[in-house]
Design a protein around this motif. Sequence first.
Motif, PDB file in Angstrom:
ATOM      1  N   THR A   1     -13.886 -47.501-106.898  1.00 27.55           N
ATOM      2  CA  THR A   1     -15.306 -47.133-106.886  1.00 27.55           C
ATOM      3  C   THR A   1     -15.839 -46.983-108.309  1.00 27.55           C
ATOM      4  O   THR A   1     -16.979 -47.367-108.587  1.00 27.55           O
ATOM      5  N   LEU A   2     -15.030 -46.439-109.212  1.00 26.99           N
ATOM      6  CA  LEU A   2     -15.479 -46.313-110.599  1.00 26.99           C
ATOM      7  C   LEU A   2     -15.725 -47.699-111.203  1.00 26.99           C
ATOM      8  O   LEU A   2     -16.685 -47.888-111.966  1.00 26.99           O
ATOM      9  N   ASP A   3     -14.879 -48.649-110.871  1.00 25.80           N
ATOM     10  CA  ASP A   3     -15.082 -50.004-111.381  1.00 25.80           C
ATOM     11  C   ASP A   3     -16.287 -50.677-110.745  1.00 25.80           C
ATOM     12  O   ASP A   3     -17.005 -51.441-111.417  1.00 25.80           O
ATOM     13  N   PHE A   4     -16.531 -50.420-109.469  1.00 26.80           N
ATOM     14  CA  PHE A   4     -17.758 -50.928-108.858  1.00 26.80           C
ATOM     15  C   PHE A   4     -18.977 -50.430-109.650  1.00 26.80           C
ATOM     16  O   PHE A   4     -19.962 -51.156-109.833  1.00 26.80           O
ATOM     17  N   GLU A   5     -18.914 -49.191-110.099  1.00 21.54           N
ATOM     18  CA  GLU A   5     -20.048 -48.554-110.774  1.00 21.54           C
ATOM     19  C   GLU A   5     -20.197 -48.989-112.226  1.00 21.54           C
ATOM     20  O   GLU A   5     -21.293 -48.885-112.788  1.00 21.54           O
ATOM     21  N   THR A   6     -19.133 -49.474-112.842  1.00 23.46           N
ATOM     22  CA  THR A   6     -19.167 -49.797-114.271  1.00 23.46           C
ATOM     23  C   THR A   6     -18.900 -51.279-114.535  1.00 23.46           C
ATOM     24  O   THR A   6     -19.765 -51.985-115.055  1.00 23.46           O
ATOM     25  N   GLU A   7     -17.745 -51.777-114.148  1.00 21.88           N
ATOM     26  CA  GLU A   7     -17.379 -53.159-114.447  1.00 21.88           C
ATOM     27  C   GLU A   7     -18.271 -54.177-113.740  1.00 21.88           C
ATOM     28  O   GLU A   7     -18.478 -55.288-114.231  1.00 21.88           O
ATOM     29  N   TRP A   8     -18.802 -53.795-112.581  1.00 24.77           N
ATOM     30  CA  TRP A   8     -19.637 -54.715-111.796  1.00 24.77           C
ATOM     31  C   TRP A   8     -21.126 -54.474-112.020  1.00 24.77           C
ATOM     32  O   TRP A   8     -21.970 -54.957-111.250  1.00 24.77           O
ATOM     33  N   ALA A   9     -21.491 -53.765-113.093  1.00 22.75           N
ATOM     34  CA  ALA A   9     -22.889 -53.372-113.307  1.00 22.75           C
ATOM     35  C   ALA A   9     -23.835 -54.574-113.389  1.00 22.75           C
ATOM     36  O   ALA A   9     -24.999 -54.481-112.972  1.00 22.75           O
ATOM     37  N   ASP A  10     -23.364 -55.691-113.906  1.00 22.15           N
ATOM     38  CA  ASP A  10     -24.233 -56.877-114.015  1.00 22.15           C
ATOM     39  C   ASP A  10     -24.661 -57.413-112.658  1.00 22.15           C
ATOM     40  O   ASP A  10     -25.622 -58.207-112.573  1.00 22.15           O
TER      41      ASP A  10
ATOM     42  N   LEU B   1     -14.508 -56.776-116.445  1.00 23.16           N
ATOM     43  CA  LEU B   1     -15.303 -57.801-117.117  1.00 23.16           C
ATOM     44  C   LEU B   1     -14.460 -58.618-118.080  1.00 23.16           C
ATOM     45  O   LEU B   1     -14.635 -59.840-118.201  1.00 23.16           O
ATOM     46  N   ASP B   2     -13.537 -57.953-118.799  1.00 22.63           N
ATOM     47  CA  ASP B   2     -12.723 -58.670-119.775  1.00 22.63           C
ATOM     48  C   ASP B   2     -11.470 -59.285-119.169  1.00 22.63           C
ATOM     49  O   ASP B   2     -10.672 -59.904-119.885  1.00 22.63           O
ATOM     50  N   GLY B   3     -11.282 -59.128-117.846  1.00 23.96           N
ATOM     51  CA  GLY B   3     -10.134 -59.722-117.185  1.00 23.96           C
ATOM     52  C   GLY B   3      -8.803 -59.254-117.741  1.00 23.96           C
ATOM     53  O   GLY B   3      -7.814 -59.999-117.718  1.00 23.96           O
ATOM     54  N   ARG B   4      -8.740 -58.004-118.184  1.00 26.77           N
ATOM     55  CA  ARG B   4      -7.562 -57.486-118.894  1.00 26.77           C
ATOM     56  C   ARG B   4      -6.271 -57.611-118.098  1.00 26.77           C
ATOM     57  O   ARG B   4      -5.198 -57.773-118.667  1.00 26.77           O
ATOM     58  N   ASP B   5      -6.360 -57.515-116.771  1.00 26.03           N
ATOM     59  CA  ASP B   5      -5.162 -57.599-115.934  1.00 26.03           C
ATOM     60  C   ASP B   5      -5.040 -58.948-115.225  1.00 26.03           C
ATOM     61  O   ASP B   5      -4.230 -59.113-114.312  1.00 26.03           O
ATOM     62  N   GLY B   6      -5.870 -59.887-115.664  1.00 23.20           N
ATOM     63  CA  GLY B   6      -5.833 -61.214-115.050  1.00 23.20           C
ATOM     64  C   GLY B   6      -6.781 -61.389-113.882  1.00 23.20           C
ATOM     65  O   GLY B   6      -6.739 -62.416-113.197  1.00 23.20           O
ATOM     66  N   TRP B   7      -7.656 -60.379-113.663  1.00 26.19           N
ATOM     67  CA  TRP B   7      -8.580 -60.420-112.534  1.00 26.19           C
ATOM     68  C   TRP B   7      -9.999 -60.187-113.061  1.00 26.19           C
ATOM     69  O   TRP B   7     -10.499 -59.070-113.042  1.00 26.19           O
ATOM     70  N   PRO B   8     -10.681 -61.200-113.540  1.00 20.64           N
ATOM     71  CA  PRO B   8     -12.029 -61.016-114.073  1.00 20.64           C
ATOM     72  C   PRO B   8     -13.057 -60.778-112.980  1.00 20.64           C
ATOM     73  O   PRO B   8     -12.892 -61.228-111.845  1.00 20.64           O
ATOM     74  N   VAL B   9     -14.099 -60.056-113.328  1.00 19.14           N
ATOM     75  CA  VAL B   9     -15.241 -59.894-112.422  1.00 19.14           C
ATOM     76  C   VAL B   9     -15.816 -61.272-112.135  1.00 19.14           C
ATOM     77  O   VAL B   9     -16.141 -62.028-113.054  1.00 19.14           O
TER      78      VAL B   9
END
Length: 342
Positions: A144-153, A35-43
């Motif tokens: 998969t963990l990011d699908f479950e958390t970062e993509w929650a919106d 979500l915060d695009g920390r690595d340059g790849w925002p949701v």
Amino acid sequence: MSNETLTPSTLRPSYVEPGKDFDRDTNYIEDRIALDGRDGWPVEPGRYRLVAARACPWANRTAIVRRLLGLERVISLGMPGPTHDKNSWTFDLDPNGVDPVLGIERIQQAYFARFPDYPRGITVPALVDVPSGKVVTNNYPQITLDFETEWADYHRPGAPDLYPVALRAEIDEVANLIFHDVNNGVYKCGFAGSQKSYERAYGTLFSRLDWLEERLTNQRYLVGDTITEADIRLFTTLARFDAVYHGHFKCNRNKLSEMPVLWAYARDLFQTPGFGDTIDFEQIKKHYYVTHSDINPTGIVPAGPDASGWLTAHGREALGGRPFGDGTPPEAPLESERVPAL
């Protein structure tokens, strides 16, 4: 991960190193879509494409989570065919052998677009940035963990909580044991370079399966009373056990179908929307028996086993539990993503 950390190398052409244990390379591209695009790849909906071959158990996890959470609307799916050479997976199932979104013939091209002469295995699953055509990450445990958390919106209404905060420590602990002893354990058997290393891996694998048989005797799911990340990680190995690992990888103390609790548990998940509708047994068998030419030089693909048993009654409802917790089952798969019916 930057270009400076990489040096040219040839990909390993064989899976078995004589005299050695199988040692999986777990150095992945660690960038995350956040979500915060920390690595340059925002949701960002529509920006990324998940490349996940049906045959691969690690990729299968991401396909299941994507289905359960309803992320089909925001993350497209590219599906390579079941076989590959030493260079990479290819899109031979698509018209003219070209992925219709990325416009490439091999997933290798997405890796090289970002890291010329990428020196490690060209693996799936991989998330690719569609505008640039560059691979973002192949770190499948984190995807998969990011699908479950970062993509929650962007989860569908009624999406289950597959990684509940209160259970994360236990989920991580169980998933770690399953990875080392079962998910990777079958490969340690199949790609063992010596009798001693094979027997050691074989003993560890079946000790853990016995532990799981006991753990699941009186509870429907691995952690808590709903499906979690831990169940997804175990399921993709169990789904391939009798079709591949029992014979091809010499994991033959017994079949999954001869372990009553695990077999019922696996059927319960298979019959749950989002699980069995991602499984293509023919692609699975073709991948292992054709690709692993060092342990199956004839390339003959077994005709069996009969997969219809996956649809038989399992009786696990008697243990209670709520598959989706307070959520609901996912809708039917997209027409373009349906697998052959059993």
